[in-house]
Motif scaffolding. Structure first.
Motif, short mmCIF file in Angstrom:
data_model
loop_
_atom_site.label_atom_id
_atom_site.label_comp_id
_atom_site.label_asym_id
_atom_site.label_seq_id
_atom_site.Cartn_x
_atom_site.Cartn_y
_atom_site.Cartn_z
N GLN A 154 0.83 -1.20 0.00
CA GLN A 154 0.00 0.00 0.00
C GLN A 154 0.87 1.26 0.00
O GLN A 154 0.65 2.18 -0.80
CB GLN A 154 -0.91 0.00 1.22
N LYS A 155 1.86 1.30 0.87
CA LYS A 155 2.75 2.46 0.93
C LYS A 155 3.54 2.61 -0.36
O LYS A 155 3.75 3.71 -0.86
CB LYS A 155 3.68 2.35 2.13
N ALA A 156 3.98 1.50 -0.92
CA ALA A 156 4.72 1.56 -2.18
C ALA A 156 3.84 2.11 -3.30
O ALA A 156 4.28 2.97 -4.08
CB ALA A 156 5.24 0.17 -2.54
N LEU A 157 2.61 1.64 -3.38
CA LEU A 157 1.70 2.09 -4.43
C LEU A 157 1.44 3.59 -4.32
O LEU A 157 1.55 4.34 -5.29
CB LEU A 157 0.39 1.31 -4.37
N PHE A 158 1.13 4.07 -3.12
CA PHE A 158 0.84 5.49 -2.94
C PHE A 158 2.10 6.34 -3.08
O PHE A 158 2.03 7.52 -3.41
CB PHE A 158 0.15 5.72 -1.59
N SER A 159 3.27 5.74 -2.86
CA SER A 159 4.53 6.47 -3.02
C SER A 159 4.84 6.78 -4.48
O SER A 159 5.66 7.65 -4.76
CB SER A 159 5.68 5.68 -2.40
N ILE A 160 4.18 6.09 -5.40
CA ILE A 160 4.36 6.42 -6.82
C ILE A 160 4.10 7.91 -7.02
O ILE A 160 4.81 8.58 -7.75
CB ILE A 160 3.42 5.58 -7.71
N TRP A 161 3.08 8.42 -6.35
CA TRP A 161 2.70 9.82 -6.50
C TRP A 161 3.20 10.70 -5.36
O TRP A 161 3.42 11.89 -5.55
CB TRP A 161 1.18 9.94 -6.61
N LEU A 162 3.34 10.14 -4.15
CA LEU A 162 3.57 10.96 -2.96
C LEU A 162 4.88 10.69 -2.24
O LEU A 162 5.17 11.34 -1.23
CB LEU A 162 2.41 10.75 -1.98
N GLY A 163 5.68 9.76 -2.73
CA GLY A 163 6.90 9.36 -2.02
C GLY A 163 8.08 10.29 -2.26
O GLY A 163 7.96 11.35 -2.88
N ASN A 164 9.24 9.86 -1.76
CA ASN A 164 10.47 10.65 -1.91
C ASN A 164 10.95 10.72 -3.35
O ASN A 164 11.64 11.67 -3.72
CB ASN A 164 11.58 10.06 -1.04
N LYS A 165 10.62 9.72 -4.14
CA LYS A 165 10.97 9.71 -5.57
C LYS A 165 9.67 9.54 -6.38
O LYS A 165 9.45 8.51 -7.01
CB LYS A 165 11.93 8.56 -5.87
N PRO A 166 8.81 10.58 -6.37
CA PRO A 166 7.52 10.44 -7.06
C PRO A 166 7.70 10.41 -8.57
O PRO A 166 8.72 10.84 -9.10
CB PRO A 166 6.76 11.69 -6.62
N ILE A 167 6.67 9.92 -9.23
CA ILE A 167 6.68 9.85 -10.68
C ILE A 167 6.75 11.26 -11.31
O ILE A 167 7.25 11.43 -12.40
CB ILE A 167 5.48 9.04 -11.19
N ASP A 168 6.27 12.27 -10.56
CA ASP A 168 6.25 13.65 -11.04
C ASP A 168 6.17 14.58 -9.83
O ASP A 168 5.19 14.56 -9.09
CB ASP A 168 5.02 13.83 -11.95
N ASP A 169 7.23 15.38 -9.62
CA ASP A 169 7.28 16.27 -8.45
C ASP A 169 6.15 17.30 -8.44
O ASP A 169 5.58 17.57 -7.38
CB ASP A 169 8.64 17.00 -8.39
N ASN A 170 5.84 17.89 -9.59
CA ASN A 170 4.75 18.87 -9.64
C ASN A 170 3.41 18.23 -9.33
O ASN A 170 2.58 18.81 -8.64
CB ASN A 170 4.69 19.57 -11.00
N LEU A 171 3.19 17.03 -9.86
CA LEU A 171 1.94 16.31 -9.60
C LEU A 171 1.81 16.02 -8.10
O LEU A 171 0.74 16.17 -7.52
CB LEU A 171 1.88 15.03 -10.42
N LYS A 172 2.89 15.62 -7.48
CA LYS A 172 2.89 15.38 -6.02
C LYS A 172 2.44 16.62 -5.28
O LYS A 172 1.55 16.56 -4.42
CB LYS A 172 4.28 14.96 -5.57
N ASP A 173 3.03 17.77 -5.62
CA ASP A 173 2.66 19.03 -4.96
C ASP A 173 1.20 19.39 -5.20
O ASP A 173 0.51 19.87 -4.29
CB ASP A 173 3.57 20.16 -5.41
N GLU A 174 0.72 19.13 -6.40
CA GLU A 174 -0.69 19.43 -6.71
C GLU A 174 -1.63 18.53 -5.91
O GLU A 174 -2.65 18.99 -5.38
CB GLU A 174 -0.95 19.28 -8.21
N MET A 175 -1.29 17.25 -5.79
CA MET A 175 -2.12 16.32 -5.05
C MET A 175 -2.14 16.65 -3.55
O MET A 175 -3.11 16.39 -2.86
CB MET A 175 -1.65 14.88 -5.28
N LEU A 176 -1.04 17.24 -3.08
CA LEU A 176 -0.94 17.62 -1.68
C LEU A 176 -1.49 19.03 -1.43
O LEU A 176 -1.41 19.54 -0.33
CB LEU A 176 0.52 17.54 -1.21
N GLY A 177 -2.04 19.65 -2.49
CA GLY A 177 -2.66 20.95 -2.34
C GLY A 177 -1.66 22.09 -2.18
O GLY A 177 -2.01 23.16 -1.69
N LYS A 178 -0.42 21.87 -2.60
CA LYS A 178 0.61 22.90 -2.44
C LYS A 178 0.65 23.88 -3.61
O LYS A 178 1.27 24.92 -3.51
CB LYS A 178 1.98 22.24 -2.27
N ILE A 179 0.05 23.51 -4.71
CA ILE A 179 0.03 24.38 -5.90
C ILE A 179 -1.40 24.75 -6.21
O ILE A 179 -2.28 23.95 -6.18
CB ILE A 179 0.66 23.68 -7.12
#
Length: 185
Positions: free
Chosen positions: A160-185
């Protein structure tokens, strides 16, 4: 009278908020969704691009909003990542390869090969424009849905953590997408 007014105002506001939507790249996302009796709020969403082409919209739903990726990954037991396919160029093989690529970092550091293989084995039908995948975390269980149909339930906190880390982990698939999903952008 004042109490009655406040009650009616609160009730009316609740109905209005349930109907709110957010539009991301022509995908209409509900502000709130209910999964198995649990009300989840849209935390953030963005577009995943590959080679300058928009591929999918990814959104994160939580019970309580958070902009802290570690909190989401390690402390929040109920979360949903929704992936809405917005490109007709993506195929079943490309989708599976993208997930495998995203999980590769974790494949080396933990014993989740069996869970990864289980997940990939249920992606049998072609992935087409308009498909919606939901990855629903409930405690240690991860449920995978395609177009509101449950594909598989995988029990295991590591997967579960590995799957969600695709988008939200230390090495996400896309840094901007991670920030958008976390509501930072």
């Amino acid at each position: 009278m004042k109490t009655k007014f406040l009650f009616i105002f609160t009730l009316f506001s609740s109905f209005l908020s349930l109907g709110q939507t957010t539009k991301v790249s022509n995908i209409t996302l509900q502000q709130y969704i209910n999964i198995e009796g649990r009300k989840m709020e849209l935390n953030g969403a963005g577009v995943r691009t590959k080679y300058l082409f928009p591929v999918y919209v990814s959104s994160l739903y939580l019970q309580d909003k958070s902009s802290n990726p570690n909190e989401v990954l390690y402390n929040i037991d109920h979360k949903i990542v929704q992936v809405d396919i917005i490109s007709s160029l993506i195929t079943k093989e490309q989708f599976k390869e993208s997930v495998k690529e995203g999980l590769e970092y974790f494949r080396e550091s933990s014993d989740i090969d069996h869970e990864i293989d289980m997940f990939l084995s249920v992606i049998k039908d072609e992935v087409v424009l308009g498909d919606k995948f939901q990855f629903v975390a409930e405690d240690s269980v991860c449920k995978i849905f395609k177009n509101n149909k449950e594909l598989i339930v995988i029990d295991g906190k590591k997967f579960q953590k590995a799957l969600f880390s695709i988008w939200l982990g230390n090495k996400p698939i896309d840094d901007n997408l991670k920030d958008e999903m976390l509501g930072k952008i």
